[in-house]
Design a protein around this motif. Sequence first.
Motif, PDB file in Angstrom:
ATOM      1  N   TYR A  43      -8.527  -2.057   5.018  1.00 52.46           N
ATOM      2  CA  TYR A  43      -8.390  -2.809   3.771  1.00 52.46           C
ATOM      3  C   TYR A  43      -9.732  -3.367   3.308  1.00 52.46           C
ATOM      4  O   TYR A  43     -10.672  -3.467   4.097  1.00 52.46           O
ATOM      5  N   THR A  88       0.825  -1.209   0.000  1.00 51.73           N
ATOM      6  CA  THR A  88       0.000   0.000   0.000  1.00 51.73           C
ATOM      7  C   THR A  88       0.861   1.262   0.000  1.00 51.73           C
ATOM      8  O   THR A  88       0.553   2.239  -0.694  1.00 51.73           O
ATOM      9  N   LEU A 130      -3.407  -3.765  -4.028  1.00 52.44           N
ATOM     10  CA  LEU A 130      -2.539  -3.595  -2.857  1.00 52.44           C
ATOM     11  C   LEU A 130      -2.795  -4.677  -1.807  1.00 52.44           C
ATOM     12  O   LEU A 130      -3.244  -5.761  -2.138  1.00 52.44           O
ATOM     13  N   SER A 143      -7.191  -1.302  -0.257  1.00 57.17           N
ATOM     14  CA  SER A 143      -6.629  -2.405  -1.039  1.00 57.17           C
ATOM     15  C   SER A 143      -6.494  -2.044  -2.516  1.00 57.17           C
ATOM     16  O   SER A 143      -6.089  -2.896  -3.317  1.00 57.17           O
TER      17      SER A 143
END
Length: 492
Positions: free
Chosen positions: A410, A230, A251, A456
């Motif tokens: 996330y 990330t 990510l 994400s």
Amino acid sequence: MEPLLNYVGGKFVPARDERTREFLNPADNSVLGLATESDAADAAAAVAAARAAFDEGPWPATPPPERAARLFRLADLIEANAEEFSRRDTLNNGKPRREARFDAADTAACFRYYAGLATKPHGQTFELSDPNMTSMTVREPVGVCGQIIPWNYPLLMAAWKLAPALAAGNCCILKPSELTPWSAQLLFQLIDEVGFPPGAVQLLYGAGDPVGSALAASERVDKIAFTGGTATGRKIMQAATGNLKRVTLELGGKSPIVMFADVDPDVAVEYALFGIFAGQGEVCNAGSRLFLERALADKILPRLAAAAAKIAVGPGLDETSEMGPLVSRAHQQKVLGYIAGGREVGATLLTGGESYADHRAAGNFVPPTIFTDVPPDAKIWREEIFGPVLCVDTFETEEEAIRKANDTPYGLAGAVFTKDGSRAQRVIRRLRAGVTWINTFHFTFNEVPWGGFKMSGFGRELGPHGYDAYTEVKQITTHLAPAPLGWFRHLG
Ligand code: NAD
């Protein structure tokens, strides 16, 4: 030792100043080979080759059936070399051989899927309010694409990037992770054998900074497709603002698996282990947070810990190994640091936790590790560890499970296990994640889109969405009966 070379303008070439970098076998940290080490000037040369191929070369203008034929041929060659691909990824990444074999088969399938999609209809026609006009859309390639990939699926991530991009007529520059350059060399030997027009596809070895960062910043690059951490994704997005290039980011994650008490305990135990320990937990969608309904937790926690302790951890080339070493010593130390941090904040260590003192000490092994009673603000609970570390929590109600599962920045993946079909649908629809499963985990198909919510990332790979992400939509509007407009009075 001959270094692995870049592939630029249809030729294998060393980096300009001929520097090299070693790549290692994480099972014992021995040197497997050398890869040429590019710098920003090498990146600029690769971009120039791709730019010329896109702006003046034949690839974007190659009829889709011919593009497809090359990709089908490449898929056949990948399949024919699958054993060598799996050997290289196992030796260089550490993953068990059976997983690397799976990746090689999936890589060939990915090229086939996008070869097929290249020849399918992509446009639309539109009925307009003016009956003298008609409009349609066509999809055109985005242009020059920089594709930056991580070390956890060295071959498969190359396929996820190259297959849709080349199918759609883009010219590409692939930058593998500096830790896992090996399988990409074989892939490009096969690309060379198939014979793509010079400049259609380049391979560029080197560090994230300066090589990946040069691609992200270059105003001659039209798109960056990135898979990785990330923090790196954020840097790439910032670097991309100069020419407002297209960016897709795949990510990290901290994916939840929610299991209700009606789940068969054998199913629960095996999927919980598979969710986190497949790929040593170095998997972006790893099921690293497990939520068990209280009654199920009471039944399976001791079994879960005992079964985790029995997982065969060893070098990936040993066919009996079920979990391999982590990719590097630095990453092993980072993961062990998370584990130590978890113990310090009072989480209960059910199993694992210590690195091995036996013959595995030379490698980067970390045992399957499970924590319970993890404080909700602990780093092991909140951050992506990217290793074989599972945190388990319990819940009493469906609402509580959903709230806890979504309590993360996330949103890559998530799963629910229950025999109650309505409940499964209710829970899965409220999970804030881009990839979800009911009563299964991990299985990924070329046919369906992959990508995250929240931190994400954004954009989708795989499926038709993955193809669309390598195209621009162009509107073409036609007058069916062109005649003077009468707009300017002096023209009569
Ligand atoms: P990373 O972000 O350090 O590196 C990924 C790639 O980016 C490498 O090729 C690296 O050289 C390059 N890079 C590094 N710094 C750069 C910069 N400043 N500019 C441009 N490129 C740069 O990640 P990693 O450690 O290789 O991989 C692990 C991470 O990847 C994990 O966080 C994991 O969650 C993520 N990941 C996500 C997915 C997904 O599909 N979402 C898949 C695999 C891995």
